[in-house]
Motif scaffolding. Structure first.
Motif, PDB file in Angstrom:
ATOM      1  N   TRP A   1       0.866  -1.181   0.000  1.00  0.00           N
ATOM      2  CA  TRP A   1       0.000   0.000   0.000  1.00  0.00           C
ATOM      3  C   TRP A   1       0.898   1.225   0.000  1.00  0.00           C
ATOM      4  O   TRP A   1       1.579   1.504   0.975  1.00  0.00           O
ATOM      5  N   VAL A   2       0.907   1.962  -1.107  1.00  0.00           N
ATOM      6  CA  VAL A   2       1.642   3.227  -1.190  1.00  0.00           C
ATOM      7  C   VAL A   2       0.589   4.331  -1.168  1.00  0.00           C
ATOM      8  O   VAL A   2      -0.162   4.509  -2.127  1.00  0.00           O
ATOM      9  N   GLU A   3       0.527   5.033  -0.067  1.00  0.00           N
ATOM     10  CA  GLU A   3      -0.553   5.997   0.154  1.00  0.00           C
ATOM     11  C   GLU A   3      -0.628   7.039  -0.957  1.00  0.00           C
ATOM     12  O   GLU A   3       0.376   7.624  -1.356  1.00  0.00           O
ATOM     13  N   GLY A   4      -1.834   7.244  -1.459  1.00  0.00           N
ATOM     14  CA  GLY A   4      -2.054   8.228  -2.512  1.00  0.00           C
ATOM     15  C   GLY A   4      -1.641   7.769  -3.890  1.00  0.00           C
ATOM     16  O   GLY A   4      -1.796   8.498  -4.869  1.00  0.00           O
ATOM     17  N   SER A   5      -1.104   6.559  -4.003  1.00  0.00           N
ATOM     18  CA  SER A   5      -0.618   6.076  -5.285  1.00  0.00           C
ATOM     19  C   SER A   5      -1.324   4.787  -5.710  1.00  0.00           C
ATOM     20  O   SER A   5      -2.054   4.766  -6.692  1.00  0.00           O
ATOM     21  N   TYR A   6      -1.099   3.700  -4.961  1.00  0.00           N
ATOM     22  CA  TYR A   6      -1.724   2.434  -5.351  1.00  0.00           C
ATOM     23  C   TYR A   6      -1.774   1.456  -4.186  1.00  0.00           C
ATOM     24  O   TYR A   6      -1.073   1.603  -3.187  1.00  0.00           O
ATOM     25  N   ILE A   7      -2.647   0.451  -4.349  1.00  0.00           N
ATOM     26  CA  ILE A   7      -2.697  -0.707  -3.464  1.00  0.00           C
ATOM     27  C   ILE A   7      -2.625  -1.939  -4.349  1.00  0.00           C
ATOM     28  O   ILE A   7      -3.369  -2.044  -5.324  1.00  0.00           O
ATOM     29  N   SER A   8      -1.740  -2.862  -4.026  1.00  0.00           N
ATOM     30  CA  SER A   8      -1.671  -4.107  -4.781  1.00  0.00           C
ATOM     31  C   SER A   8      -2.196  -5.245  -3.909  1.00  0.00           C
ATOM     32  O   SER A   8      -1.944  -5.297  -2.706  1.00  0.00           O
ATOM     33  N   LEU A   9      -2.969  -6.136  -4.529  1.00  0.00           N
ATOM     34  CA  LEU A   9      -3.576  -7.265  -3.840  1.00  0.00           C
ATOM     35  C   LEU A   9      -3.140  -8.568  -4.484  1.00  0.00           C
ATOM     36  O   LEU A   9      -2.994  -8.650  -5.703  1.00  0.00           O
ATOM     37  N   VAL A  10      -2.932  -9.587  -3.657  1.00  0.00           N
ATOM     38  CA  VAL A  10      -2.584 -10.921  -4.145  1.00  0.00           C
ATOM     39  C   VAL A  10      -3.534 -11.926  -3.491  1.00  0.00           C
ATOM     40  O   VAL A  10      -4.177 -11.618  -2.481  1.00  0.00           O
ATOM     41  N   PRO A  11      -3.673 -13.129  -4.038  1.00  0.00           N
ATOM     42  CA  PRO A  11      -4.592 -14.117  -3.463  1.00  0.00           C
ATOM     43  C   PRO A  11      -4.298 -14.407  -1.994  1.00  0.00           C
ATOM     44  O   PRO A  11      -3.147 -14.502  -1.581  1.00  0.00           O
TER      45      PRO A  11
ATOM     46  N   PHE B   1      -3.845  -7.847  -8.362  1.00  0.00           N
ATOM     47  CA  PHE B   1      -4.623  -6.645  -8.662  1.00  0.00           C
ATOM     48  C   PHE B   1      -3.805  -5.435  -8.248  1.00  0.00           C
ATOM     49  O   PHE B   1      -3.183  -5.443  -7.184  1.00  0.00           O
ATOM     50  N   VAL B   2      -3.825  -4.386  -9.038  1.00  0.00           N
ATOM     51  CA  VAL B   2      -3.216  -3.130  -8.626  1.00  0.00           C
ATOM     52  C   VAL B   2      -4.268  -2.029  -8.803  1.00  0.00           C
ATOM     53  O   VAL B   2      -4.699  -1.748  -9.915  1.00  0.00           O
ATOM     54  N   TYR B   3      -4.688  -1.453  -7.690  1.00  0.00           N
ATOM     55  CA  TYR B   3      -5.633  -0.339  -7.708  1.00  0.00           C
ATOM     56  C   TYR B   3      -4.853   0.961  -7.645  1.00  0.00           C
ATOM     57  O   TYR B   3      -4.103   1.197  -6.702  1.00  0.00           O
ATOM     58  N   GLN B   4      -5.016   1.806  -8.659  1.00  0.00           N
ATOM     59  CA  GLN B   4      -4.314   3.080  -8.702  1.00  0.00           C
ATOM     60  C   GLN B   4      -5.276   4.240  -8.490  1.00  0.00           C
ATOM     61  O   GLN B   4      -6.443   4.174  -8.877  1.00  0.00           O
ATOM     62  N   TRP B   5      -4.778   5.302  -7.879  1.00  0.00           N
ATOM     63  CA  TRP B   5      -5.543   6.535  -7.765  1.00  0.00           C
ATOM     64  C   TRP B   5      -5.055   7.488  -8.852  1.00  0.00           C
ATOM     65  O   TRP B   5      -3.892   7.884  -8.868  1.00  0.00           O
ATOM     66  N   ILE B   6      -5.942   7.839  -9.765  1.00  0.00           N
ATOM     67  CA  ILE B   6      -5.615   8.799 -10.817  1.00  0.00           C
ATOM     68  C   ILE B   6      -6.684   9.885 -10.754  1.00  0.00           C
ATOM     69  O   ILE B   6      -7.748   9.775 -11.369  1.00  0.00           O
ATOM     70  N   PRO B   7      -6.442  10.930  -9.976  1.00  0.00           N
ATOM     71  CA  PRO B   7      -7.478  11.940  -9.736  1.00  0.00           C
ATOM     72  C   PRO B   7      -7.857  12.769 -10.964  1.00  0.00           C
ATOM     73  O   PRO B   7      -8.976  13.254 -11.062  1.00  0.00           O
ATOM     74  N   ASP B   8      -6.931  12.928 -11.920  1.00  0.00           N
ATOM     75  CA  ASP B   8      -7.202  13.752 -13.100  1.00  0.00           C
ATOM     76  C   ASP B   8      -7.804  12.887 -14.210  1.00  0.00           C
ATOM     77  O   ASP B   8      -7.209  11.880 -14.623  1.00  0.00           O
ATOM     78  N   THR B   9      -8.987  13.264 -14.715  1.00  0.00           N
ATOM     79  CA  THR B   9      -9.663  12.441 -15.712  1.00  0.00           C
ATOM     80  C   THR B   9      -8.903  12.385 -17.035  1.00  0.00           C
ATOM     81  O   THR B   9      -8.934  11.364 -17.728  1.00  0.00           O
ATOM     82  N   ASN B  10      -8.205  13.457 -17.398  1.00  0.00           N
ATOM     83  CA  ASN B  10      -7.429  13.424 -18.639  1.00  0.00           C
ATOM     84  C   ASN B  10      -6.256  12.453 -18.524  1.00  0.00           C
ATOM     85  O   ASN B  10      -5.955  11.713 -19.467  1.00  0.00           O
ATOM     86  N   THR B  11      -5.598  12.451 -17.368  1.00  0.00           N
ATOM     87  CA  THR B  11      -4.509  11.502 -17.140  1.00  0.00           C
ATOM     88  C   THR B  11      -5.034  10.078 -17.171  1.00  0.00           C
ATOM     89  O   THR B  11      -4.399   9.169 -17.722  1.00  0.00           O
ATOM     90  N   MET B  12      -6.213   9.878 -16.591  1.00  0.00           N
ATOM     91  CA  MET B  12      -6.809   8.557 -16.599  1.00  0.00           C
ATOM     92  C   MET B  12      -7.110   8.120 -18.031  1.00  0.00           C
ATOM     93  O   MET B  12      -6.844   6.974 -18.413  1.00  0.00           O
ATOM     94  N   LEU B  13      -7.660   9.024 -18.826  1.00  0.00           N
ATOM     95  CA  LEU B  13      -7.972   8.704 -20.210  1.00  0.00           C
ATOM     96  C   LEU B  13      -6.704   8.330 -20.975  1.00  0.00           C
ATOM     97  O   LEU B  13      -6.700   7.363 -21.743  1.00  0.00           O
ATOM     98  N   MET B  14      -5.614   9.062 -20.762  1.00  0.00           N
ATOM     99  CA  MET B  14      -4.363   8.763 -21.449  1.00  0.00           C
ATOM    100  C   MET B  14      -3.852   7.375 -21.058  1.00  0.00           C
ATOM    101  O   MET B  14      -3.342   6.638 -21.897  1.00  0.00           O
ATOM    102  N   ASN B  15      -3.990   7.015 -19.789  1.00  0.00           N
ATOM    103  CA  ASN B  15      -3.572   5.691 -19.329  1.00  0.00           C
ATOM    104  C   ASN B  15      -4.416   4.597 -19.964  1.00  0.00           C
ATOM    105  O   ASN B  15      -3.915   3.525 -20.317  1.00  0.00           O
ATOM    106  N   VAL B  16      -5.720   4.853 -20.100  1.00  0.00           N
ATOM    107  CA  VAL B  16      -6.606   3.881 -20.740  1.00  0.00           C
ATOM    108  C   VAL B  16      -6.238   3.706 -22.210  1.00  0.00           C
ATOM    109  O   VAL B  16      -6.105   2.587 -22.706  1.00  0.00           O
TER     110      VAL B  16
END
Length: 237
Positions: A145-155, A172-187
């Protein structure tokens, strides 16, 4: 389930009136009281391998976490403040007596591993290091768990599963991407496999033009609303 139907997890049943596991009666105060009975799954362990102690862990969650008043971050005590008593006639049967009626009585009770959270005073739970490495009884556990960045999960190797099922995805890696344009670029760049919430309508329409990207519109039990501020003089009538 997506249609709002309750399904048991650590319990084996959802209390209901048909089989008598949810009943009503007149309480000592003359009001309608209720009883709900849960049959609990055997062999369940927390993700650290410690066996779940239902009576200890459920009572700790209800009385110490929710109803003690010592944890400011608890948003609401409803419906647990309607509980009169929690009884365990045996380790795998729980009977809850409610001193009022509530439609949420069959939704189960919270459960937290007392052996883990009791390492620190209740007032320090949310600010302690334990809050970033919690244990639970689900199919996955926190790897990092890296605060403000991501949480990774394993079985979670201690997950009880359903009918012998095991987690299929190995990380699983859950990322926080607060900016919608940045999120769109990642997608668009293929760096994100799935976004749950975040892309606006315009970004979703733009992403949908890419053949390898699928935008799904799914009915759900979530809802949105507007609150009228009736304390404002303009709206006070």
């Amino acid at each position: 389930f997506p249609n709002g139907t309750l399904a048991p997890r650590m319990a084996l049943n959802v209390p209901n009136f048909k089989d008598g596991t949810w009943t009503t009666f007149t309480g000592p105060d003359g009001k309608t009281w209720m009883k709900t009975t849960y049959y609990l799954r055997k062999g369940v362990k927390w993700s650290d391998g410690v066996p779940v102690n239902y009576e200890q862990d459920i009572k700790f969650a209800v009385y110490d976490i929710y109803l003690s008043g010592k944890i400011e971050q608890i948003p609401s005590t409803d419906p647990y403040d309607k509980i009169d008593k929690i009884e365990f006639p045996n380790p795998y049967t729980m009977v809850v007596t409610w001193k009022d009626t509530t439609p949420y009585a069959n939704a189960g009770l919270p459960i937290y591993p007392k052996h883990f959270w009791s390492q620190v005073p209740l007032e320090q739970i949310t600010s302690s290091d334990l809050a970033k490495k919690p244990i639970h009884a689900g199919p996955y556990k926190i790897e990092q768990w890296v605060e403000g960045s991501y949480i990774s999960l394993v079985p979670n190797p201690n997950w009880f599963g359903w009918a012998g099922s095991k987690p299929l995805i190995q990380r699983f890696v859950y990322q926080w991407i607060p900016d919608t344009n940045t999120m769109l670029m990642n997608v668009l760049a293929g760096k994100v496999d799935l976004t749950l919430i975040g892309l606006g309508i315009k970004e979703a329409q733009q992403a949908e033009k890419i053949p390898t990207i699928k935008v799904q519109r799914i009915p759900s039990t979530f809802w949105e609303h507007l609150e009228i501020n009736t304390t404002d003089p303009i709206l006070s009538d």
